[in-house]
Design a protein around this motif. Structure first.
Motif, PDB file in Angstrom:
ATOM      1  N   SER A  21      20.898  95.384 111.409  1.00 29.90           N
ATOM      2  CA  SER A  21      21.767  94.796 112.339  1.00 29.90           C
ATOM      3  C   SER A  21      22.967  95.810 112.887  1.00 29.90           C
ATOM      4  O   SER A  21      22.898  97.005 112.903  1.00 29.90           O
ATOM      5  N   SER A  22      23.409  95.524 114.352  1.00 24.67           N
ATOM      6  CA  SER A  22      24.177  96.124 114.996  1.00 24.67           C
ATOM      7  C   SER A  22      25.651  96.244 114.557  1.00 24.67           C
ATOM      8  O   SER A  22      26.213  95.434 114.243  1.00 24.67           O
ATOM      9  N   ASN A  26      27.247  93.085 115.958  1.00 21.65           N
ATOM     10  CA  ASN A  26      26.755  92.357 114.668  1.00 21.65           C
ATOM     11  C   ASN A  26      25.360  91.409 114.791  1.00 21.65           C
ATOM     12  O   ASN A  26      25.441  90.589 114.124  1.00 21.65           O
ATOM     13  N   ASP A  27      24.988  91.809 116.238  1.00 19.77           N
ATOM     14  CA  ASP A  27      23.610  90.994 116.147  1.00 19.77           C
ATOM     15  C   ASP A  27      22.640  91.570 115.025  1.00 19.77           C
ATOM     16  O   ASP A  27      22.665  92.604 114.553  1.00 19.77           O
ATOM     17  N   ALA A  28      21.669  90.671 114.535  1.00 17.88           N
ATOM     18  CA  ALA A  28      20.859  91.083 113.610  1.00 17.88           C
ATOM     19  C   ALA A  28      19.369  90.278 113.726  1.00 17.88           C
ATOM     20  O   ALA A  28      19.280  89.436 114.217  1.00 17.88           O
ATOM     21  N   ILE A  29      18.497  91.224 113.041  1.00 14.23           N
ATOM     22  CA  ILE A  29      17.162  90.722 112.985  1.00 14.23           C
ATOM     23  C   ILE A  29      16.656  90.607 111.265  1.00 14.23           C
ATOM     24  O   ILE A  29      17.217  91.565 110.713  1.00 14.23           O
ATOM     25  N   GLY A  52      29.131  88.475 108.712  1.00 12.72           N
ATOM     26  CA  GLY A  52      29.456  87.918 109.995  1.00 12.72           C
ATOM     27  C   GLY A  52      28.421  88.242 110.939  1.00 12.72           C
ATOM     28  O   GLY A  52      28.555  88.581 112.120  1.00 12.72           O
ATOM     29  N   LEU A  53      27.069  88.499 110.475  1.00 16.10           N
ATOM     30  CA  LEU A  53      25.736  88.448 111.355  1.00 16.10           C
ATOM     31  C   LEU A  53      25.448  87.709 112.199  1.00 16.10           C
ATOM     32  O   LEU A  53      25.663  86.357 111.743  1.00 16.10           O
ATOM     33  N   LYS A  54      24.863  87.713 113.468  1.00 16.24           N
ATOM     34  CA  LYS A  54      24.424  86.758 114.256  1.00 16.24           C
ATOM     35  C   LYS A  54      22.919  87.185 114.343  1.00 16.24           C
ATOM     36  O   LYS A  54      22.558  88.035 115.074  1.00 16.24           O
ATOM     37  N   VAL A  55      22.041  86.394 113.532  1.00 11.81           N
ATOM     38  CA  VAL A  55      20.639  86.758 113.687  1.00 11.81           C
ATOM     39  C   VAL A  55      19.905  86.144 114.925  1.00 11.81           C
ATOM     40  O   VAL A  55      20.249  85.020 115.741  1.00 11.81           O
ATOM     41  N   GLN A 116      23.099  96.829 120.722  1.00  8.08           N
ATOM     42  CA  GLN A 116      22.913  97.969 121.470  1.00  8.08           C
ATOM     43  C   GLN A 116      21.792  98.765 121.121  1.00  8.08           C
ATOM     44  O   GLN A 116      21.478  99.678 121.706  1.00  8.08           O
ATOM     45  N   GLU A 117      21.309  98.605 119.957  1.00  9.34           N
ATOM     46  CA  GLU A 117      19.898  99.078 119.299  1.00  9.34           C
ATOM     47  C   GLU A 117      18.847  98.442 119.924  1.00  9.34           C
ATOM     48  O   GLU A 117      18.605  97.398 120.257  1.00  9.34           O
TER      49      GLU A 117
END
Length: 209
Positions: A21-22, A26-29, A52-55, A116-117
């Motif tokens: 995650s970023s 909080n974006d995530a994979i 609180g991540l957003k997959v 941003q990653e």
């Protein structure tokens, strides 16, 4: 920008499932969700919820069942694309009871954005025809291509010794400081593997394990 990485050991073969995650967005994979039991899925879901991540994506480093079994569960949970190299996409339908197709076909040089990653797709066949590594600013998710002190097997159907040797050469050319998150076992570093891994420093002629 450095990614936050949480590891979940899942399935009978102790696959490393990663949630990357970023920090900024909080974006995530979810990488290689090879889970076999609902309790394993719940641990991942609880972590994602608490943080609180957003997959945004589910990514498979290759198509073997111990890396893809949880794809459909997480796709239905988060409504996100499944990403796999085009040469391994067929493994998904062959190794599961569910008739579904991956949503995004990956090729060498593609990028996966997580906030941003950026993770760059590096095609590393050998373990399977469509095996990939994901290379970031300070890390690489190596799937079953590279392990701490070892490498992935090539004696499976469609495995290839010659392809594996070429793939390992690609990894050798990466910076020493990259942290390696493998498909099984402990994390390591590219520099450490150049120094001690017998399959990379030419101390072993056996390429099978």
């Amino acid at each position: 920008m450095f990614m936050q990485v949480e590891t979940f050991i899942v399935g009978m073969l102790s696959t490393n499932c990663y949630v990357a995650s970023s920090h900024q967005t909080n974006d995530a994979i979810i990488i290689d969700p090879g889970l076999e039991m609902s309790v394993e899925a719940q641990s991942v879901v609880d972590y994602i919820s608490k943080a609180g991540l957003k997959v945004k994506f589910i990514v498979n480093t290759h198509g073997h069942s111990d890396h893809v079994e949880g794809d459909l569960y997480f796709q239905q949970k988060y409504h996100v694309p499944i990403c796999i190299h085009t040469l391994d996409a067929r493994f998904i339908t062959e190794s599961t009871d569910n008739n579904f197709q991956s949503n995004l076909m990956l090729e060498d040089g593609n990028v996966i954005n997580c906030g941003q990653e950026v993770l760059k797709v590096l095609h590393t066949p050998g373990h399977t025809p469509g095996s990939i590594c994901l290379v970031g600013e300070n890390l690489v998710f190596s799937g079953d291509t590279l392990f701490a002190g070892s490498i992935g097997r090539t004696d499976f159907p469609e495995g290839s010794n010659s392809d594996m040797r070429l793939s390992l050469q690609k990894l050798v050319e990466l910076p020493d400081y990259l942290i390696v998150y493998p498909g099984h076992g402990e994390i390591t570093m590219i520099g450490e593997e150049k120094r001690i891994n017998p399959f990379i420093n030419n101390k072993s002629k056996n390429i099978f394990f």
